[in-house]
Design an enzyme around this catalytic site. Structure first.
Site, PDB file in Angstrom:
ATOM      1  CG  HIS A 145      -2.025   0.930   1.284  1.00  0.00           C
ATOM      2  ND1 HIS A 145      -2.421   1.716   0.264  1.00  0.00           N
ATOM      3  CD2 HIS A 145      -2.846   1.255   2.321  1.00  0.00           C
ATOM      4  CE1 HIS A 145      -3.420   2.504   0.641  1.00  0.00           C
ATOM      5  NE2 HIS A 145      -3.703   2.244   1.885  1.00  0.00           N
ATOM      6  CG  HIS A 153      -4.527   0.886  -8.177  1.00  0.00           C
ATOM      7  ND1 HIS A 153      -5.850   0.857  -7.837  1.00  0.00           N
ATOM      8  CD2 HIS A 153      -3.941   1.770  -7.341  1.00  0.00           C
ATOM      9  CE1 HIS A 153      -6.067   1.705  -6.838  1.00  0.00           C
ATOM     10  NE2 HIS A 153      -4.927   2.260  -6.519  1.00  0.00           N
ATOM     11  CG  ASP A 196       2.797   4.406  -4.081  1.00  0.00           C
ATOM     12  OD1 ASP A 196       1.847   3.620  -4.009  1.00  0.00           O
ATOM     13  OD2 ASP A 196       2.956   5.376  -3.325  1.00  0.00           O
TER      14      ASP A 196
HETATM   15  C1  SDX Z   1      -1.536   2.240  -3.346  1.00  0.00           C
HETATM   16  O1  SDX Z   1      -6.278   0.991  -3.156  1.00  0.00           O
HETATM   17  C2  SDX Z   1      -5.772   2.117  -3.391  1.00  0.00           C
HETATM   18  O2  SDX Z   1      -6.449   3.024  -3.838  1.00  0.00           O
HETATM   19  C3  SDX Z   1      -4.318   2.254  -3.008  1.00  0.00           C
HETATM   20  C4  SDX Z   1      -3.653   3.571  -3.387  1.00  0.00           C
HETATM   21  C5  SDX Z   1      -4.239   4.724  -2.631  1.00  0.00           C
HETATM   22  O3  SDX Z   1      -4.137   5.861  -3.114  1.00  0.00           O
HETATM   23  O4  SDX Z   1      -4.689   4.484  -1.471  1.00  0.00           O
HETATM   24  O5  SDX Z   1      -3.812   3.826  -4.779  1.00  0.00           O
HETATM   25  C6  SDX Z   1      -2.169   3.547  -3.047  1.00  0.00           C
HETATM   26  O6  SDX Z   1      -1.505   1.387  -2.493  1.00  0.00           O
HETATM   27  C7  SDX Z   1      -1.008   2.012  -4.739  1.00  0.00           C
HETATM   28  C8  SDX Z   1      -0.442   0.562  -4.913  1.00  0.00           C
HETATM   29  C9  SDX Z   1       0.978   0.576  -4.349  1.00  0.00           C
HETATM   30  N1  SDX Z   1       1.529  -0.822  -4.369  1.00  0.00           N
HETATM   31  C10 SDX Z   1       2.435  -1.182  -5.233  1.00  0.00           C
HETATM   32  O7  SDX Z   1       2.833  -0.492  -6.163  1.00  0.00           O
HETATM   33  C11 SDX Z   1       3.010  -2.571  -4.949  1.00  0.00           C
HETATM   34  C12 SDX Z   1       3.069  -3.346  -6.274  1.00  0.00           C
HETATM   35  N2  SDX Z   1       1.708  -3.578  -6.727  1.00  0.00           N
HETATM   36  C13 SDX Z   1       1.125  -4.891  -6.419  1.00  0.00           C
HETATM   37  O8  SDX Z   1       1.504  -5.422  -5.191  1.00  0.00           O
HETATM   38  C14 SDX Z   1      -0.363  -4.950  -6.741  1.00  0.00           C
HETATM   39  O9  SDX Z   1      -0.512  -4.410  -7.976  1.00  0.00           O
HETATM   40  C15 SDX Z   1      -1.364  -4.306  -5.813  1.00  0.00           C
HETATM   41  C16 SDX Z   1      -1.160  -4.722  -4.407  1.00  0.00           C
HETATM   42  C17 SDX Z   1      -1.292  -2.829  -5.907  1.00  0.00           C
HETATM   43  C18 SDX Z   1      -2.737  -4.775  -6.285  1.00  0.00           C
HETATM   44  O10 SDX Z   1      -2.799  -6.120  -5.959  1.00  0.00           O
HETATM   45  P1  SDX Z   1      -3.931  -7.026  -6.612  1.00  0.00           P
HETATM   46  O11 SDX Z   1      -5.247  -6.341  -6.653  1.00  0.00           O
HETATM   47  O12 SDX Z   1      -3.853  -8.371  -5.956  1.00  0.00           O
HETATM   48  O13 SDX Z   1      -3.415  -7.146  -8.085  1.00  0.00           O
HETATM   49  P2  SDX Z   1      -4.197  -7.901  -9.187  1.00  0.00           P
HETATM   50  O14 SDX Z   1      -5.143  -8.897  -8.599  1.00  0.00           O
HETATM   51  O15 SDX Z   1      -4.769  -6.857 -10.093  1.00  0.00           O
HETATM   52  O16 SDX Z   1      -3.039  -8.701  -9.947  1.00  0.00           O
HETATM   53  C19 SDX Z   1      -3.363  -9.250 -11.178  1.00  0.00           C
HETATM   54  C20 SDX Z   1      -2.134 -10.034 -11.594  1.00  0.00           C
HETATM   55  C21 SDX Z   1      -1.650 -11.032 -10.568  1.00  0.00           C
HETATM   56  O17 SDX Z   1      -0.956 -11.989 -11.324  1.00  0.00           O
HETATM   57  P3  SDX Z   1      -1.617 -13.432 -11.602  1.00  0.00           P
HETATM   58  O18 SDX Z   1      -1.835 -14.068 -10.225  1.00  0.00           O
HETATM   59  O19 SDX Z   1      -2.943 -13.129 -12.302  1.00  0.00           O
HETATM   60  O20 SDX Z   1      -0.611 -14.170 -12.461  1.00  0.00           O
HETATM   61  O21 SDX Z   1      -1.022  -9.113 -11.750  1.00  0.00           O
HETATM   62  C22 SDX Z   1       0.023  -9.490 -10.871  1.00  0.00           C
HETATM   63  C23 SDX Z   1      -0.628 -10.290  -9.755  1.00  0.00           C
HETATM   64  O22 SDX Z   1       0.331 -11.168  -9.190  1.00  0.00           O
HETATM   65  N3  SDX Z   1       0.577  -8.253 -10.357  1.00  0.00           N
HETATM   66  C24 SDX Z   1       1.842  -7.893 -10.473  1.00  0.00           C
HETATM   67  C25 SDX Z   1       1.925  -6.630  -9.902  1.00  0.00           C
HETATM   68  N4  SDX Z   1       0.730  -6.260  -9.454  1.00  0.00           N
HETATM   69  C26 SDX Z   1      -0.108  -7.265  -9.735  1.00  0.00           C
HETATM   70  N5  SDX Z   1       2.907  -8.540 -11.018  1.00  0.00           N
HETATM   71  C27 SDX Z   1       4.075  -7.881 -10.965  1.00  0.00           C
HETATM   72  N6  SDX Z   1       4.234  -6.656 -10.427  1.00  0.00           N
HETATM   73  C28 SDX Z   1       3.195  -5.997  -9.879  1.00  0.00           C
HETATM   74  N7  SDX Z   1       3.364  -4.798  -9.371  1.00  0.00           N
END
Ligand code: SDX
Length: 423
Positions: free
Chosen positions: A263, A302, A358
């Site tokens: 997050h 996201h 971020d």
């Molecule tokens: C914030 O919610 C909000 O509004 C948050 C925020 C706010 O203003 O409050 O916007 C702030 O928290 C932004 C996010 C910051 N986090 C990161 O940048 C960390 C990296 N991102 C990931 O951990 C991830 O994208 C999340 C946590 C942000 C979202 O997680 P989800 O919802 O579980 O992602 P998803 O289900 O859409 O993923 C789909 C696929 C998955 O792969 P498969 O299992 O389908 O093979 O995409 C993959 C995920 O593993 N994936 C990534 C990835 N993010 C998702 N693979 C590589 N790198 C990534 N960053």
């Protein structure tokens, strides 16, 4: 009743129920008419609307973000962080008189009780500032016991003003502790972000004036972080607030959630990732590791945005203004290459992974001189008005009760205790 509806049939009883669709959701209450023991299974609330809210409108498919109906692009260009804080909390943009009074109140509540400031001395020099911030915010609740009177509008509002006013002070004091510098106290003639920059960086200069370009850029970054619908930390704020907890404790809980690397902690991890990549020529190899699932691409992806995060676009533009003052951040070249490679690669396209808020913010913070472990603290300062707006909305929402979801029990059936000498 809305024209649109969903009809569900329980094939165990043959009973059907038609539930109206309103504001893009349908109520579970209707479904439970079929069977009161029936619950939606929705781990991580990926498909759950936990409340109705009029604060922030987020359209993840089209990359739209609006605070009380105003597009983030317009607020970023034309507003100030304190005006946006007023808008989020009060629902309307302030008149000149309202704005002047609001800024006065925030300006005159920036001090924290010396005892809470002294708490910070108890931390090791290398304590993470988010750990210090969460602790001191929680401690503030003991200094304002009247804040537990959450149904008194005046008391609610003064606590909201106190929290918005004091977050930068606590943040700066935590930083000064980590570098062994004496605390620099707030002054009243500077802007909100100018005051914060002075508390962070001034050493022995009674005439210190913050760089106006950097103060403005930080003000814009705080606007972009001010709210984001029901994100993890805001849901935490609402969850703790739903139990009747005071706003200080609720903000401490929300900031604890924000601390998580998935997050708010991501902005710090982005910079660590870029330092680890170290050179543009290593980008392709790093992306390959991500595609193998060995790593996450920090700052990408996201839960809601399946398009470019509009905040990332605005931050990227702001970077140029900051770098014109600070000199460019050498990591920018790596970040731009990483974005270019990811946005053209099927792995990321298929998963709709784009830069989020971020991805670029850390580059600006680092160029401004903030240490990496302060990045999430900066996110918390920006998000405080959003957390408070949701808490205020929750406390006044007749539909809201203490959060208490159910579960799908998958554990063992009834079994009898076996004395230890028989196991
Ligand atoms: C914030 O919610 C909000 O509004 C948050 C925020 C706010 O203003 O409050 O916007 C702030 O928290 C932004 C996010 C910051 N986090 C990161 O940048 C960390 C990296 N991102 C990931 O951990 C991830 O994208 C999340 C946590 C942000 C979202 O997680 P989800 O919802 O579980 O992602 P998803 O289900 O859409 O993923 C789909 C696929 C998955 O792969 P498969 O299992 O389908 O093979 O995409 C993959 C995920 O593993 N994936 C990534 C990835 N993010 C998702 N693979 C590589 N790198 C990534 N960053």
């Amino acid at each position: 009743m809305s024209e649109e509806s969903i009809t569900l049939t329980d094939n165990r009883s043959g009973k059907s129920v038609t539930v109206p669709i309103e504001h893009g959701v349908f109520s579970s209450q209707g479904v439970r008419e079929l069977d009161p023991g029936l619950f939606f299974y929705d781990p991580a609330f990926k498909s759950t609307a936990s409340c109705s809210s009029s604060i922030t409108d987020l359209d993840g498919v089209n990359g739209i973000l609006r605070f009380r109906g105003y597009p983030i692009e317009q607020l970023a260009e034309k507003s100030t962080f304190l005006e946006v804080a007023y808008l989020l909390i009060n629902g309307e943009l302030p008149t000149p008189a309202q704005y002047e009074e609001w800024v006065h109140h925030v300006t005159y509540h920036t001090y924290i009780h010396e005892n809470t400031a002294d708490f910070i001395k108890g931390f090791r020099y290398d304590a993470h500032p988010m750990g210090m911030l969460v602790s001191v915010v929680a401690a503030l609740s003991t200094f304002y016991p009247e804040s537990k009177q959450i149904h008194d509008p005046q008391i609610r509002m003064i606590q909201a003003i106190r929290l918005i006013a004091k977050m930068p002070t606590m943040a700066a004091f935590a930083y000064r502790h980590s570098v062994g510098l004496p605390r620099e106290y707030p002054v009243n003639h500077l802007t909100y972000t100018g005051n914060f920059l002075r508390m962070m960086w001034n050493v022995a200069d009674p005439n210190y004036e913050p760089n106006p370009v950097l103060a403005k850029a930080l003000d814009l970054l705080f606007i972009l972080h001010a709210d984001h619908e029901q994100n993890c930390s805001t849901t935490t704020m609402r969850t703790v607030g739903s139990a009747g907890a005071d706003p200080f404790i609720s903000v401490a809980a929300a900031a604890s959630a924000l601390y998580g690397p998935l997050h708010g902690g991501a902005n710090e991890k982005v910079i660590r990732m870029l330092h680890e990549i170290g050179d543009v020529k290593n980008v392709a190899a790093y992306v390959d590791k991500v595609k193998k699932g060995e790593l996450k691409l920090q700052g990408f992806g996201h839960r809601v945005y399946k398009n470019y995060d509009p905040r990332a676009r605005i931050i990227k533009k702001t970077a140029d203004d900051v770098f014109a003052v600070t000199g460019t951040n050498p990591l920018l070249e790596i970040a731009l290459k990483l974005e270019e490679v990811a946005l053209s690669d099927d792995y990321f396209i298929e998963r709709k992974l784009y830069p989020n808020v971020d991805f670029y913010s850390g580059l600006i913070y680092e160029a401004m001189g903030f240490p990496m472990d302060m990045f999430t603290v900066l996110f918390a300062i920006g998000r405080t008005p959003g957390w408070l707006a949701h808490w205020l909305e929750l406390v006044q929402d007749p539909e809201q009760k203490i959060y208490r979801p159910r579960q799908a029990y998958i554990g063992p059936d009834k079994r009898d205790y076996v004395p230890i000498d028989q196991r």
